[in-house]
Design a protein around this motif. Structure first.
Motif, PDB file in Angstrom:
ATOM      1  N   ILE A  33      -0.788  -2.256   5.533  1.00 37.71           N
ATOM      2  CA  ILE A  33      -1.597  -1.134   6.014  1.00 37.71           C
ATOM      3  C   ILE A  33      -1.127  -0.692   7.400  1.00 37.71           C
ATOM      4  O   ILE A  33      -1.002   0.516   7.675  1.00 37.71           O
ATOM      5  CB  ILE A  33      -3.083  -1.530   6.032  1.00 37.71           C
ATOM      6  N   THR A  51      -1.522  -7.834   2.970  1.00 36.90           N
ATOM      7  CA  THR A  51      -2.034  -6.465   2.854  1.00 36.90           C
ATOM      8  C   THR A  51      -2.259  -5.827   4.213  1.00 36.90           C
ATOM      9  O   THR A  51      -1.997  -4.634   4.407  1.00 36.90           O
ATOM     10  CB  THR A  51      -3.344  -6.465   2.046  1.00 36.90           C
ATOM     11  N   THR A 111      -7.005   1.152  -0.582  1.00 36.44           N
ATOM     12  CA  THR A 111      -8.109   1.101   0.358  1.00 36.44           C
ATOM     13  C   THR A 111      -9.200   2.066  -0.095  1.00 36.44           C
ATOM     14  O   THR A 111      -9.010   2.863  -1.020  1.00 36.44           O
ATOM     15  CB  THR A 111      -7.644   1.493   1.764  1.00 36.44           C
ATOM     16  N   VAL A 142       0.876  -1.165   0.000  1.00 38.34           N
ATOM     17  CA  VAL A 142       0.000   0.000   0.000  1.00 38.34           C
ATOM     18  C   VAL A 142       0.919   1.222   0.000  1.00 38.34           C
ATOM     19  O   VAL A 142       2.105   1.133   0.321  1.00 38.34           O
ATOM     20  CB  VAL A 142      -0.954   0.036   1.210  1.00 38.34           C
TER      21      VAL A 142
END
Length: 792
Positions: A320, A316, A469, A263
């Motif tokens: 994050i 993931t 996101t 991310v």
């Protein structure tokens, strides 16, 4: 069924590295094996699914045979719409399986099914034999941009020709086999029928057919409309069944061996920069593997990533959490003073002044000056976000100097070109697989997120999936342009409108691609403003200048959204001022049946890249849609207290849509929608059921934005973060009755993915006025942080 080229016989899931086994067993989960979202869907439904090829008894039987080798010159390369060479679109296996290549992206609009219907009809294939092959991004397919509601329109003729050419070759091969004339044989549902009832299946003939010369277009007989088997029929979708049972591959679903996840922490403003960052705390998060600093974009922004720091991890969630732990400070960009409130006020001030002229008929100033009565109104439409169900997601893998990407993109070709330009590579060294898209609405034609994946994968030396996101999706969109519009009209002594002035001010999409662009293009003004169809003797359409403060891009129906809201709302205001029925006055404004001549008014009008003779602005079709929608709604019937009907009609993407909405408004402003009625004339349609679904979805999309969808910015940064402060229309708010009529038409195909959206907002506002007597001139009508209309 779905396949992926060039490995025919291989499912899309296999090519992407997805497991084809059932969901992990309990003992696997106990050992800590991860369950994918797709696995969760399958496990929760109690189903154990496998992907199999329908009708295939062996790998050898399913081996495709090229019906026309691509090395052989084809006389069908210059067919209207592009290359119609059969081998580009159709491959038939020895067992009769028909593999149809679709070069557009499937994002819920059923383009796979529609394009397959076109080919299969002219080919006379058995629908149960049809498989879909998703094309890679490659110039040989021509335009692959699944945007602008033009997939069918651009490809209808050439796909018919491709199917008919293949059928012609199969018929000739059968005639040769039987020693008869080609006139003595005919195709019928995957086989050729000859004298005395003899038959040969397509799979038995394809090798011989492949040795024949491809016929020229004038040697091919396309079917008559009355002989169509699939075109115009409600053929079952090739994708819905897979989606319902958790099958198929979306961008987020791609899994590769040795893959890692990323991310990105991005600067709050476009062209903001990293001042300094410390990744110590981020790297201490379990599972975080590395951080990668991304390059800063150069103006204009185009499809570049906005920069920032990528956090790479083993999953993931860890990525994050690592991003949350980053210690990063940002340097303001040039848009740090951008505020929606002051920006909107400045746009409206500009709309009060004369601007650039896009259409001029007669003497508007003179007509308004001599008018018995003058009416004016100002309209504002906020920025909107795309907010597709699936946020952007992309996976990239490097093999030496070769790059392969899987992503939910609307245009794999422009994605490949963007990657080549950003990475300094030859396009031939890049392969782009378009996965299914969980919605798009224009956002996923901008492949900045794919570039992020490619850059990060190159830096870490492993395949990387980049996930956005919902916060990323809302904060770093290419937003629908906010707008301010000023309209004036004058009545003569007989109550006829004699003058019409419309000024529009909004940041242009060109600002994303051209530094300093500050005024709407002729193309944008032609989306509902310049092409206004009213029969008024004096018309003037103008635009004003404003700089963009955010990334601006096309969103479902583009500038038609704001222009239809202003034009159709103002028409209803004029009807009220004249003491006339809203529907009757609107249809009178449109005037007599005719083809509107914009050239006579000096208008620079692109007509959605279509010939005006083939696709005229036909007022008879527009009025017929309006009359039909009104009939469906029972226009003129007695309504309960607090109820009202509103109507709006609009031509966009070469289709004609009329929407009638009934609202019920309580004394405290609480709003409900008892019914919606839509009539659409989209010309020749491929699958009426899919057109109906697009009208339903497009209308709800338009209503969601019209009610709640505002995006605002403070200090150059988007204020809305996620669904708590950015609302969608909810299921309980959907209309109790929703009827769509697809009007019969023999006109050429128009678009259907976008035209349902523009009339929704003005029909809603007109209905609210009919129910309450309060005219609302700003979208959204409620906003994300309220739950009822403000009517004072």
């Amino acid at each position: 069924m779905f396949l992926n080229k060039p490995e025919l016989g291989t499912t899309f899931a296999q090519l992407a590295g997805l497991s084809e086994t059932p969901a992990p067993a309990a003992e696997d989960k106990a050992r800590g094996l991860a369950m994918s979202r797709r696995g969760f869907v399958m496990a929760s439904s109690g189903l154990a699914l496998g992907v199999v090829l329908a009708g295939c008894s062996s790998a050898e039987e399913n081996t495709p045979v090229a019906a026309a080798p691509e090395a052989r010159p084809s006389p069908l390369t210059d067919v209207a719409g592009g290359d119609a060479t059969p081998a580009l679109w159709i491959e038939i296996a020895k067992n009769g399986a028909v593999n149809i290549t679709v070069h557009r992206s499937e994002m819920g609009q059923q383009v796979w099914t529609s394009m397959a219907q076109i080919v299969a009809d002219e080919l006379d294939a058995d629908w149960t034999d049809v498989n879909i092959v998703q094309a890679l991004g490659d110039p040989k397919y021509g335009d692959q941009n699944t945007d602008g509601s033009r997939s069918v329109r651009f490809n209808f003729h050439r796909l018919r020709v491709a199917g008919a050419a293949m059928r012609t070759m199969l018929e000739q091969a059968a005639a040769n086999e039987w020693g008869v004339g080609v006139a003595d044989v005919r195709a019928d549902l995957g086989k050729i029928v000859g004298p005395e009832g003899k038959t040969l299946g397509y799979g038995e003939l394809v090798e011989a057919a492949g040795k024949l010369q491809v016929p020229a277009e004038d040697e091919i007989a396309l079917k008559a409309r009355e002989d169509w088997r699939y075109i115009g029929k409600n053929v079952s979708s090739l994708t819905v069944e897979q989606i319902v049972v958790g099958q198929g591959t979306f961008g987020i679903d791609v899994q590769l061996d040795d893959m890692v996840y990323a991310v990105v922490a991005r600067p709050p403003q476009i062209f903001g920069k990293i001042n300094q960052f410390d990744d110590t705390a981020a790297k201490s998060v379990q599972g975080v593997l590395a951080t990668v600093r991304l390059s800063e974009p150069m103006a204009p922004v185009r499809f570049q990533p906005v920069g920032g720091v990528a956090v790479v991890a083993s999953d993931t969630w860890a990525a994050i959490q690592g991003r949350n732990a980053l210690d990063v400070t940002w340097q303001d960009g040039p848009n740090a003073d951008h505020s929606s409130e002051s920006y909107d006020a400045a746009m409206m001030a500009t709309a009060q002044k004369a601007g650039s002229v896009h259409r001029n008929r007669g003497d508007v100033a003179g007509a308004l000056g001599a008018a018995q009565t003058n009416i004016s109104a100002d309209y504002h439409v906020a920025s909107f976000a795309h907010s597709s169900m699936e946020p952007p997601a992309a996976t990239a893998r490097w093999t030496g100097n070769k790059l392969e990407c899987w992503a939910c993109v609307q245009d794999p070709q422009s994605t490949r070109a963007t990657l080549a330009g950003q990475l300094g590579m030859a396009p031939e060294d890049i392969t782009v697989h378009a996965t299914w898209l969980g919605g798009a609405f224009g956002r996923k034609s901008k492949p900045d997120f794919v570039v992020e994946a490619a850059v990060i994968a190159r830096e870490v030396g492993k395949p990387v999936k980049v996930t956005w996101t919902r916060e990323d999706d809302l904060g770093y969109d290419y937003f629908h342009a906010p707008s301010a519009q000023h309209l004036e009209a004058g009545f003569d002594a007989n109550g006829k409108v004699t003058g019409w002035l419309h000024r529009a001010v909004f940041p242009t999409i060109s600002s994303t691609f051209t530094e300093g662009a500050n005024e709407p293009s002729a193309g944008e003004m032609g989306l509902g403003a310049t092409d206004m169809p009213f029969d008024i003797p004096n018309i003037r359409i103008e635009s004003g200048q404003t700089e963009a403060g955010l990334r601006i891009g096309w969103l479902r129906s583009v500038a038609n959204n704001q222009h239809a809201f202003a034009v159709q709302s103002f028409a209803a205001e004029l009807a009220h001022a004249a003491g006339r029925d809203q529907k009757d006055f609107l249809l009178e404004l449109i005037g007599p049946d005719r083809h509107v001549d914009l050239a006579a008014d000096g208008a620079d009008y692109a007509n959605y890249s279509a010939d005006m003779d083939t696709y005229p602005i036909d007022t008879a079709r527009l009025k017929a849609a309006g009359e039909r929608a009104a009939q469906m709604a029972g226009w003129g019937r007695a309504l309960p207290e607090g109820h009202g009907l509103g109507i709006a009609v609009h031509r966009s993407f070469l289709s004609y849509v009329a929407t009638v909405i009934e609202v019920a408004v309580a004394e405290d402003g609480a709003l409900s929608i008892p019914g919606i009625w839509v009539a659409v004339d989209a010309g020749t349609v491929i699958n009426p059921r899919h057109v109906q679904a697009q009208m339903e979805g497009g209308t709800i999309y338009g209503l969601s934005n019209a009610l709640y969808g505002e995006i605002t910015a403070t200090g150059g940064a988007v204020d809305q973060k996620n669904f708590p402060d950015w609302r969608l229309m909810r299921m309980a708010e959907a209309p109790r009755a929703f009827e769509v009529e697809v009007m019969a038409s023999t006109a050429p195909p128009g678009g259907v993915g976008e035209p349902g959206t523009p009339p929704a907002g003005p029909a809603l506002a007109n209905a609210i006025f009919a129910a309450t007597g309060v005219r609302l001139r700003r979208l959204p009508l409620i906003g994300p942080n309220a739950n009822r209309l403000t009517l004072d």
